[in-house]
Design a protein around this motif. Structure first.
Motif, PDB file in Angstrom:
ATOM      1  N   ARG A 154       5.286 -12.518   0.652  1.00 59.12           N
ATOM      2  CA  ARG A 154       4.952 -13.193   1.888  1.00 59.12           C
ATOM      3  C   ARG A 154       3.530 -12.880   2.333  1.00 59.12           C
ATOM      4  O   ARG A 154       2.848 -13.703   2.908  1.00 59.12           O
ATOM      5  CB  ARG A 154       5.939 -12.777   2.984  1.00 59.12           C
ATOM      6  CG  ARG A 154       5.928 -13.693   4.175  1.00 59.12           C
ATOM      7  CD  ARG A 154       6.856 -13.217   5.276  1.00 59.12           C
ATOM      8  NE  ARG A 154       6.362 -12.020   5.893  1.00 59.12           N
ATOM      9  CZ  ARG A 154       7.043 -10.889   5.934  1.00 59.12           C
ATOM     10  NH1 ARG A 154       8.211 -10.798   5.399  1.00 59.12           N
ATOM     11  NH2 ARG A 154       6.544  -9.824   6.511  1.00 59.12           N
ATOM     12  N   THR A 155       3.140 -11.655   2.104  1.00 58.77           N
ATOM     13  CA  THR A 155       1.866 -11.245   2.662  1.00 58.77           C
ATOM     14  C   THR A 155       0.764 -11.448   1.646  1.00 58.77           C
ATOM     15  O   THR A 155      -0.357 -11.204   1.936  1.00 58.77           O
ATOM     16  CB  THR A 155       1.903  -9.770   3.068  1.00 58.77           C
ATOM     17  OG1 THR A 155       2.247  -8.983   1.927  1.00 58.77           O
ATOM     18  CG2 THR A 155       2.906  -9.554   4.171  1.00 58.77           C
TER      19      THR A 155
ATOM     20  N   VAL B 299       3.843  -6.143   8.993  1.00 53.94           N
ATOM     21  CA  VAL B 299       4.364  -5.099   8.110  1.00 53.94           C
ATOM     22  C   VAL B 299       4.089  -3.728   8.735  1.00 53.94           C
ATOM     23  O   VAL B 299       5.006  -2.955   8.981  1.00 53.94           O
ATOM     24  CB  VAL B 299       3.737  -5.194   6.709  1.00 53.94           C
ATOM     25  CG1 VAL B 299       4.235  -4.048   5.819  1.00 53.94           C
ATOM     26  CG2 VAL B 299       4.087  -6.536   6.064  1.00 53.94           C
ATOM     27  N   GLN B 300       2.821  -3.439   8.980  1.00 55.90           N
ATOM     28  CA  GLN B 300       2.469  -2.184   9.634  1.00 55.90           C
ATOM     29  C   GLN B 300       1.808  -2.508  10.959  1.00 55.90           C
ATOM     30  O   GLN B 300       0.616  -2.840  11.010  1.00 55.90           O
ATOM     31  CB  GLN B 300       1.535  -1.363   8.755  1.00 55.90           C
ATOM     32  CG  GLN B 300       2.236  -0.769   7.548  1.00 55.90           C
ATOM     33  CD  GLN B 300       1.508   0.428   6.983  1.00 55.90           C
ATOM     34  OE1 GLN B 300       0.914   1.204   7.713  1.00 55.90           O
ATOM     35  NE2 GLN B 300       1.565   0.578   5.676  1.00 55.90           N
TER      36      GLN B 300
ATOM     37  N   GLU C 264       1.706 -14.024  12.195  1.00 55.93           N
ATOM     38  CA  GLU C 264       2.078 -13.178  11.066  1.00 55.93           C
ATOM     39  C   GLU C 264       0.884 -12.347  10.624  1.00 55.93           C
ATOM     40  O   GLU C 264      -0.254 -12.819  10.626  1.00 55.93           O
ATOM     41  CB  GLU C 264       2.576 -14.047   9.908  1.00 55.93           C
ATOM     42  CG  GLU C 264       3.090 -13.230   8.735  1.00 55.93           C
ATOM     43  CD  GLU C 264       3.842 -14.092   7.729  1.00 55.93           C
ATOM     44  OE1 GLU C 264       4.168 -15.252   8.053  1.00 55.93           O
ATOM     45  OE2 GLU C 264       4.105 -13.602   6.622  1.00 55.93           O
TER      46      GLU C 264
ATOM     47  N   ARG D 168      14.566  -7.149   1.683  1.00 59.26           N
ATOM     48  CA  ARG D 168      13.436  -7.391   2.585  1.00 59.26           C
ATOM     49  C   ARG D 168      12.133  -6.893   1.960  1.00 59.26           C
ATOM     50  O   ARG D 168      11.120  -7.589   1.967  1.00 59.26           O
ATOM     51  CB  ARG D 168      13.716  -6.664   3.899  1.00 59.26           C
ATOM     52  CG  ARG D 168      12.603  -6.693   4.928  1.00 59.26           C
ATOM     53  CD  ARG D 168      13.002  -5.792   6.097  1.00 59.26           C
ATOM     54  NE  ARG D 168      11.946  -5.668   7.069  1.00 59.26           N
ATOM     55  CZ  ARG D 168      11.826  -6.449   8.125  1.00 59.26           C
ATOM     56  NH1 ARG D 168      12.688  -7.405   8.346  1.00 59.26           N
ATOM     57  NH2 ARG D 168      10.825  -6.271   8.978  1.00 59.26           N
TER      58      ARG D 168
ATOM     59  N   THR E 282      -0.253  -8.404   8.259  1.00 54.37           N
ATOM     60  CA  THR E 282       0.176  -7.271   7.428  1.00 54.37           C
ATOM     61  C   THR E 282      -0.130  -5.955   8.151  1.00 54.37           C
ATOM     62  O   THR E 282       0.771  -5.187   8.460  1.00 54.37           O
ATOM     63  CB  THR E 282      -0.528  -7.314   6.066  1.00 54.37           C
ATOM     64  OG1 THR E 282      -0.214  -8.554   5.435  1.00 54.37           O
ATOM     65  CG2 THR E 282      -0.054  -6.164   5.177  1.00 54.37           C
ATOM     66  N   TYR E 283      -1.399  -5.732   8.424  1.00 54.82           N
ATOM     67  CA  TYR E 283      -1.789  -4.533   9.192  1.00 54.82           C
ATOM     68  C   TYR E 283      -2.174  -5.011  10.586  1.00 54.82           C
ATOM     69  O   TYR E 283      -3.349  -5.057  10.951  1.00 54.82           O
ATOM     70  CB  TYR E 283      -2.956  -3.828   8.513  1.00 54.82           C
ATOM     71  CG  TYR E 283      -2.652  -3.449   7.083  1.00 54.82           C
ATOM     72  CD1 TYR E 283      -1.951  -2.286   6.795  1.00 54.82           C
ATOM     73  CD2 TYR E 283      -3.051  -4.267   6.028  1.00 54.82           C
ATOM     74  CE1 TYR E 283      -1.653  -1.945   5.494  1.00 54.82           C
ATOM     75  CE2 TYR E 283      -2.752  -3.931   4.718  1.00 54.82           C
ATOM     76  CZ  TYR E 283      -2.057  -2.763   4.456  1.00 54.82           C
ATOM     77  OH  TYR E 283      -1.752  -2.438   3.166  1.00 54.82           O
TER      78      TYR E 283
ATOM     79  N   ASP F  61       0.841  -1.195   0.000  1.00 55.18           N
ATOM     80  CA  ASP F  61       0.000   0.000   0.000  1.00 55.18           C
ATOM     81  C   ASP F  61       0.883   1.255   0.000  1.00 55.18           C
ATOM     82  O   ASP F  61       2.090   1.192   0.242  1.00 55.18           O
ATOM     83  CB  ASP F  61      -0.967  -0.014   1.178  1.00 55.18           C
ATOM     84  CG  ASP F  61      -0.276   0.137   2.509  1.00 55.18           C
ATOM     85  OD1 ASP F  61       0.738   0.850   2.575  1.00 55.18           O
ATOM     86  OD2 ASP F  61      -0.735  -0.456   3.480  1.00 55.18           O
TER      87      ASP F  61
ATOM     88  N   THR G 173       3.076   2.062   3.073  1.00 51.46           N
ATOM     89  CA  THR G 173       4.262   1.223   3.213  1.00 51.46           C
ATOM     90  C   THR G 173       5.339   1.659   2.228  1.00 51.46           C
ATOM     91  O   THR G 173       6.523   1.753   2.579  1.00 51.46           O
ATOM     92  CB  THR G 173       3.907  -0.258   2.988  1.00 51.46           C
ATOM     93  OG1 THR G 173       2.912  -0.657   3.934  1.00 51.46           O
ATOM     94  CG2 THR G 173       5.124  -1.149   3.156  1.00 51.46           C
TER      95      THR G 173
ATOM     96  N   LEU H  91       8.214  -8.534   0.572  1.00 51.56           N
ATOM     97  CA  LEU H  91       7.062  -8.272   1.447  1.00 51.56           C
ATOM     98  C   LEU H  91       5.762  -8.723   0.814  1.00 51.56           C
ATOM     99  O   LEU H  91       4.949  -9.391   1.439  1.00 51.56           O
ATOM    100  CB  LEU H  91       6.963  -6.778   1.776  1.00 51.56           C
ATOM    101  CG  LEU H  91       7.769  -6.270   2.956  1.00 51.56           C
ATOM    102  CD1 LEU H  91       7.540  -4.784   3.139  1.00 51.56           C
ATOM    103  CD2 LEU H  91       7.435  -7.033   4.216  1.00 51.56           C
TER     104      LEU H  91
END
Lengths: 224, 330
Positions: free
Chosen positions: A223-224, B149-150, B129, A216, B131-132, A165, A168, A220
C-alpha cells in the motif's frame, strides 16, 4: 467438549430422541455454561438465516475444507430449515473450535497474494509447537488447520520486510511476540481446563488476531 | 451451511442505522489543474501554497510518504494546500468535480518529508494516507479515512463513515458521529463525545472510550486496559476484551442489560450491588432491568469493573498504560 455440549447442535436441529432431549433439558436447567453455549449457537444460526447462501469459489473452499478436516461434531446447522423449498437439503457439522478456525482461515487468506501462495502450498507434516503439545485434541486439529496459513502469512511478511523500515519491523515483531505470549497463556490455561467455554473462545480470538496482524503487515509495503 | 457460518463469523459490524448519506455526483469532464508538475526539472518549486475551487460533494485524496498532514476547515468552497516542500520534491494537485488529488514525488529517488497544511470546506470528505505521517483533522462534517504506518491520528469531528488506522501510533477521535472503525497496533485509542456504532482494536495499548452514544460498541486489545463510559441502549451490544489489562465499564442505573463477565486470573469487582444469576469458574453473569442489551467483558489476566457513569475513571488504575510503548521510546 463434554457429552452434553456434543449434543447441542442436534438439540437445535431437533434430531435428538425424546429421551435424549429430556435428559439434555434437565441438564441445561442446571448448567449455565451449556445454556450459554446453546444461546451462542442459536445466535449464529439466527444470523445465518439472514444471509444469502452464496457458495465460495471452488478453489477457496476445497483448500479450507482440506485444512479443517473432520472432527467432533458440535455445531450443526440444518440448511433445509432455512433454505427455500427449491434448494436441496444439506447439513454440515463442525465443532466450535473448528468453526472458529474456519473463520480464521478465511480471514487470513482473504489477501489475494497470500491465497495465491497457499494454493500451491503443500500441506506440511505438522510439527506441533512446544506450547501446543498438551492442549486438547480438538485444538491440535485446529492448529493443523491454522498453522500452515500462519506460516504462509509469516513468509509473506518476511518477504515484505525490505519494504518496511527496521523500526516498523521491530514494532511488528514485538506485537507478534505479545500475541504469541497471549496464545501460549491461553493454551496453558485450556490444557488445565479444556471444557472452559471462555478459554476456547479466547484462544480462538487471539489466534485470529495474530492472523489479522500478519495479514495487515503483509500488505503494508504494497500500500505504501 | 458452512459458507453461511463463515460469513457470520467474519461479518463486520452492522452499519449504523442512520449513516450520513454519501454525496454522489455524475462525473463531469475532468479538469486538471497541475499546480506544480511536468517532467521538466524547472517545474520543481519549493513551498507550494495554492487554493483551488471545489464543487460541493468533492472529496480530498492525499497520499503523503512522510511529513505531517493537518486539515482544518473554512466556509469557502475551496481547498487551500500549503506544503513545506523543498525544490527537490514536487507536489501534484489534480482537481475535478469529484476529487482533489494531491501527491508528492521526489526529484531523486525515494520521496522526502513534506508537511501539508490544508484548509477545506467542512462538507468535504477526506481520504488521507501516509507512511511516516502524523494526521490531524479538525471540524470535518463528512466521511474521514486516515491511514498511517508510523504516526498518530488525531481527529476532531467527522460524520458518516470514519475509519482511522495506524500501525505504530495513537489514534484519538472526538466529537464525531456515524460508523466508526479504529485500528492501531502499537499504541492506544482514545474516543470521546462521539455518537454512532464504534469498533476499536489495538494490540499493545489502552482503549479509552468516554462520552459514547452508541447501540453497538466493540473494543479489543491484547496488552492494555479498556475503559468505557457511555450509553447502554436496549437491544444494543457492547463487547470489551483484553488479554492483559483491566476492563472498566459504566452502566447507567436505568440500563436493561444482560452482563457476562469473564476473567481467568483477575477479579470481578462491581461498584454497586448486583445479584448474580450465574457464576461458573471464571465467568459471572447477571441481569439488570429487562436484560435487553448484551454486555460482554473479558480479560484473561486483569480485573473487570462495573460502575456507574462518571465513576469508571475513579476506579481505573491504568496499570498497563502504554508500558511497552514507553519502552519503545527509550
Amino acid at each position: 467438549m463434554d457429552r452434553w455440549t456434543e449434543k447441542l447442535s442436534e438439540y437445535l436441529d431437533e434430531t435428538l430422541t425424546q429421551g435424549e432431549r429430556e435428559a439434555l433439558d434437565a441438564h441445561l436447567a442446571t448448567c449455565r455454561e451449556c445454556s450459554e453455549t446453546l444461546d451462542e449457537l442459536r445466535r449464529v444460526v439466527d444470523r445465518a438465516r439472514g444471509l444469502d447462501d452464496r457458495p465460495p469459489s471452488k478453489d477457496l473452499w476445497s483448500g479450507i475444507a482440506t485444512r479443517i478436516g473432520s472432527g467432533t461434531a458440535v455445531v450443526s446447522v440444518d440448511r433445509a430449515r432455512t433454505a427455500s423449498p427449491a434448494r436441496s437439503a444439506r447439513r454440515l457439522s463442525f465443532s466450535i473450535p473448528q468453526a472458529l478456525a474456519a473463520g480464521i482461515l478465511l480471514m487470513a487468506v482473504s489477501s489475494g497474494a497470500v491465497w495465491m501462495s497457499l494454493r500451491d502450498h503443500q500441506t506440511p507434516v505438522l510439527q506441533p509447537s512446544p506450547d501446543s503439545i498438551d492442549i486438547p485434541a480438538v485444538w491440535q486439529k485446529v492448529d493443523a488447520s491454522v498453522d500452515p496459513v500462519v506460516d504462509s502469512l509469516r513468509k509473506a511478511v518476511k518477504e515484505n520486510g525490505p519494504n518496511l523500515d527496521t523500526s516498523t519491523v521491530r514494532i511488528v515483531e514485538k506485537n507478534l511476540a505479545i500475541i504469541d505470549s497471549a496464545i501460549a497463556e491461553a493454551r496453558r490455561a485450556l490444557n488445565a481446563d479444556p471444557n472452559n467455554n471462555y478459554l476456547n473462545h479466547h484462544l480462538a480470538d487471539v489466534v485470529r488476531r495474530r492472523a489479522d496482524l500478519l495479514r495487515r503487515v503483509s500488505t503494508l509495503g504494497v500500500r505504501t | 451451511m458452512l459458507p453461511i457460518l463463515l460469513a457470520v463469523m467474519l461479518q463486520t459490524p452492522a452499519p449504523s442505522p442512520n449513516p450520513a448519506p454519501r454525496v454522489r455526483h455524475v462525473r463531469p469532464p475532468k479538469v486538471v489543474v497541475r499546480v506544480d508538475g511536468g517532467d521538466d526539472d524547472t517545474q520543481y518549486k519549493a513551498n507550494v501554497d495554492t487554493t483551488v475551487a471545489v464543487t460541493r460533494g468533492a472529496r480530498l485524496d492525499l497520499n503523503n510518504f512522510g511529513g505531517d498532514i493537518t486539515v482544518k476547515v473554512w466556509d469557502k468552497s475551496a481547498v487551500r494546500i500549503s506544503a513545506d516542500n523543498s525544490d527537490r520534491e514536487r507536489v501534484d494537485i489534480d482537481v475535478d468535480q469529484q476529487v482533489v488529488t494531491v501527491r508528492t514525488s521526489s526529484r531523486y529517488g525515494a520521496p522526502h518529508m513534506v508537511s501539508f497544511d490544508l484548509t477545506v470546506p467542512a462538507w468535504m470528505a477526506l481520504d488521507l494516507e501516509g507512511t511516516y505521517t502524523d494526521i490531524t483533522a479538525t471540524g470535518i462534517a463528512s466521511d474521514i479515512t486516515a491511514t498511517t504506518v508510523q504516526g498518530d491520528v488525531d481527529v476532531t469531528g467527522g460524520s458518516g463513515h470514519i475509519s482511522l488506522n495506524s500501525t505504530s501510533g495513537s489514534v484519538k477521535l472526538a466529537k464525531a458521529q456515524g460508523r466508526i472503525d479504529i485500528v492501531t497496533v502499537n499504541d492506544g485509542i482514545t474516543v470521546s463525545d462521539t455518537k454512532g456504532d464504534l469498533s476499536a482494536e489495538t494490540t499493545n495499548g489502552d482503549v479509552e472510550l468516554t462520552g459514547i452514544d452508541a447501540d453497538n460498541v466493540s473494543a479489543t486489545t491484547i496488552n492494555g486496559d479498556i475503559t468505557y463510559d457511555g450509553t447502554i441502549k436496549d437491544a444494543g451490544h457492547y463487547s470489551f476484551s483484553t488479554n492483559n489489562g483491566d476492563v472498566s465499564v459504566s452502566v447507567p442505573q436505568t440500563a436493561n442489560v444482560a452482563v457476562t463477565a469473564s476473567t481467568f486470573n483477575g477479579d470481578f469487582d462491581p461498584c454497586f450491588p448486583i445479584t448474580m444469576t450465574g457464576s461458573h469458574k471464571h465467568r459471572f453473569t447477571f441481569t439488570l432491568g429487562t436484560g435487553s442489551a448484551k454486555l460482554e467483558m473479558e480479560s484473561f489476566g486483569g480485573d473487570l469493573k462495573i460502575c456507574r457513569p462518571g465513576e469508571v475513571g475513579k476506579h481505573h488504575n491504568g496499570r498497563n498504560s502504554n508500558k511497552e510503548k514507553d519502552e519503545d521510546n527509550e
